[in-house]
Design a protein around this motif. Sequence first.
Motif, PDB file in Angstrom:
ATOM      1  N   ALA A 145      21.439 -17.194 -16.053  1.00  0.00           N
ATOM      2  CA  ALA A 145      20.145 -17.845 -15.849  1.00  0.00           C
ATOM      3  C   ALA A 145      19.246 -17.688 -17.074  1.00  0.00           C
ATOM      4  O   ALA A 145      18.542 -18.627 -17.462  1.00  0.00           O
ATOM      5  CB  ALA A 145      19.464 -17.265 -14.612  1.00  0.00           C
ATOM      6  N   LEU A 146      19.280 -16.519 -17.697  1.00  0.00           N
ATOM      7  CA  LEU A 146      18.486 -16.294 -18.913  1.00  0.00           C
ATOM      8  C   LEU A 146      18.972 -17.185 -20.047  1.00  0.00           C
ATOM      9  O   LEU A 146      18.170 -17.746 -20.805  1.00  0.00           O
ATOM     10  CB  LEU A 146      18.566 -14.823 -19.326  1.00  0.00           C
ATOM     11  CG  LEU A 146      17.755 -13.831 -18.488  1.00  0.00           C
ATOM     12  CD1 LEU A 146      18.104 -12.405 -18.873  1.00  0.00           C
ATOM     13  CD2 LEU A 146      16.255 -14.073 -18.680  1.00  0.00           C
ATOM     14  N   THR A 165      18.042 -21.854 -23.567  1.00  0.00           N
ATOM     15  CA  THR A 165      18.603 -23.024 -24.257  1.00  0.00           C
ATOM     16  C   THR A 165      18.131 -24.359 -23.691  1.00  0.00           C
ATOM     17  O   THR A 165      18.104 -25.361 -24.422  1.00  0.00           O
ATOM     18  CB  THR A 165      20.142 -22.982 -24.205  1.00  0.00           C
ATOM     19  OG1 THR A 165      20.580 -22.909 -22.827  1.00  0.00           O
ATOM     20  CG2 THR A 165      20.666 -21.773 -24.970  1.00  0.00           C
ATOM     21  N   LYS A 166      17.765 -24.385 -22.412  1.00  0.00           N
ATOM     22  CA  LYS A 166      17.425 -25.662 -21.769  1.00  0.00           C
ATOM     23  C   LYS A 166      15.975 -25.760 -21.298  1.00  0.00           C
ATOM     24  O   LYS A 166      15.410 -26.863 -21.271  1.00  0.00           O
ATOM     25  CB  LYS A 166      18.335 -25.883 -20.547  1.00  0.00           C
ATOM     26  CG  LYS A 166      19.830 -25.837 -20.858  1.00  0.00           C
ATOM     27  CD  LYS A 166      20.256 -26.971 -21.776  1.00  0.00           C
ATOM     28  CE  LYS A 166      21.776 -26.933 -21.971  1.00  0.00           C
ATOM     29  NZ  LYS A 166      22.233 -28.012 -22.897  1.00  0.00           N
ATOM     30  N   ILE A 167      15.373 -24.641 -20.946  1.00  0.00           N
ATOM     31  CA  ILE A 167      14.039 -24.674 -20.359  1.00  0.00           C
ATOM     32  C   ILE A 167      12.948 -24.327 -21.368  1.00  0.00           C
ATOM     33  O   ILE A 167      11.825 -24.777 -21.263  1.00  0.00           O
ATOM     34  CB  ILE A 167      13.935 -23.697 -19.161  1.00  0.00           C
ATOM     35  CG1 ILE A 167      15.104 -23.912 -18.183  1.00  0.00           C
ATOM     36  CG2 ILE A 167      12.601 -23.839 -18.446  1.00  0.00           C
ATOM     37  CD1 ILE A 167      15.014 -25.125 -17.352  1.00  0.00           C
ATOM     38  N   TRP A 205      11.947 -21.031 -12.539  1.00  0.00           N
ATOM     39  CA  TRP A 205      13.077 -20.306 -13.105  1.00  0.00           C
ATOM     40  C   TRP A 205      12.787 -18.823 -13.251  1.00  0.00           C
ATOM     41  O   TRP A 205      13.678 -17.983 -13.082  1.00  0.00           O
ATOM     42  CB  TRP A 205      13.499 -20.929 -14.446  1.00  0.00           C
ATOM     43  CG  TRP A 205      14.521 -22.004 -14.242  1.00  0.00           C
ATOM     44  CD1 TRP A 205      14.275 -23.334 -14.053  1.00  0.00           C
ATOM     45  CD2 TRP A 205      15.928 -21.840 -14.164  1.00  0.00           C
ATOM     46  NE1 TRP A 205      15.457 -24.015 -13.858  1.00  0.00           N
ATOM     47  CE2 TRP A 205      16.491 -23.117 -13.928  1.00  0.00           C
ATOM     48  CE3 TRP A 205      16.778 -20.749 -14.265  1.00  0.00           C
ATOM     49  CZ2 TRP A 205      17.865 -23.311 -13.794  1.00  0.00           C
ATOM     50  CZ3 TRP A 205      18.153 -20.948 -14.132  1.00  0.00           C
ATOM     51  CH2 TRP A 205      18.688 -22.214 -13.897  1.00  0.00           C
ATOM     52  N   VAL A 206      11.555 -18.484 -13.551  1.00  0.00           N
ATOM     53  CA  VAL A 206      11.182 -17.066 -13.623  1.00  0.00           C
ATOM     54  C   VAL A 206      11.320 -16.423 -12.243  1.00  0.00           C
ATOM     55  O   VAL A 206      11.811 -15.292 -12.122  1.00  0.00           O
ATOM     56  CB  VAL A 206       9.738 -16.903 -14.155  1.00  0.00           C
ATOM     57  CG1 VAL A 206       9.215 -15.492 -13.898  1.00  0.00           C
ATOM     58  CG2 VAL A 206       9.695 -17.201 -15.645  1.00  0.00           C
ATOM     59  N   ILE A 207      10.903 -17.126 -11.205  1.00  0.00           N
ATOM     60  CA  ILE A 207      11.055 -16.608  -9.843  1.00  0.00           C
ATOM     61  C   ILE A 207      12.536 -16.391  -9.523  1.00  0.00           C
ATOM     62  O   ILE A 207      12.929 -15.346  -8.983  1.00  0.00           O
ATOM     63  CB  ILE A 207      10.418 -17.567  -8.822  1.00  0.00           C
ATOM     64  CG1 ILE A 207       8.901 -17.645  -9.031  1.00  0.00           C
ATOM     65  CG2 ILE A 207      10.740 -17.129  -7.394  1.00  0.00           C
ATOM     66  CD1 ILE A 207       8.217 -18.697  -8.173  1.00  0.00           C
TER      67      ILE A 207
END
Length: 296
Positions: free
Chosen positions: A280-281, A286-288, A91-93
């Motif tokens: 995405a943030l 909230t989810k990751i 997700w950071v990528i």
Amino acid sequence: MKNQYTADALRVSPGKSIFLFLCWWILSTVLASVIIGYIGTTTIGRMRWATLVQDIFMFIMPVVLTMLIVARQPMAFTGLGNRVTSRQVLWVILISILAIPAMNCLVAWNENIHFPQSMAGLESVLRGSEERARGFVDMLMGGDSVTDLLLGILIMGVLTGFAEELFFRGGLQPLLCKFMHDNHHAAIWATAVIFSAVHLQFFGFFPRVLMGAFFGYLFCWSGSLRLSVFAHALNNSLVVINFWLMNKGIAGGDINTLGSQGSTVHIILAVASAVATGAALYYFATKISQTSCGGK
């Protein structure tokens, strides 16, 4: 597992811890300046050694020396002892890629800020400082061999990413958080402003503040410094790779121009990038995320 958010994480008060941190930083900076002065920066090789000394003395050493004294569990307090998941890394990528056009637009805006005529002298000084800093970085990333690429990624990407994150997010941010009575958001943004100011580049100040805040929230959300180190190293490495590809004549264009040209297409691209990055943030937070930055 104890981390920077526990009440008894420090042996001494946050104020005294920050003062000690500052003292170590001043001492380490003086030592780094002496060593770099001896090494010199006249060639790419010498500049690489100078960067290595700067990262170790100015950014890594103050944190290590401070945390060994003030933190009950240094690895936990700095977040180095906490792991990250492959999902977080992916997700950071994704976020880093999505944000490129929006960040390019912000960079272009910041670079084109002009002071009033009465402050023309100050603007000239700041732009001169900006050009010297850019020239240093461009020279450091010079060369078009595979060795130049690998050294650039290792020094400017991995080492600088680790050193700066250890100093700002692993050292300064949690100390400020404890000093501000666990106001995580205030600590994140204060650290981001200091992170940008330390670079002494006004015409890149605002994009760097947002980047610093991004790293800070990654640290807060994941509870691990490793994730912000990865994000910082990824960002720097992409710059190195892009510069190397242009040196080789492989890249057809500069990726830093995406979203920054001012045309309708670029404006739409920058807006879409900002919206997608924000979404995405939010999903990541909230989810990751593994931890919460708290209500403050």
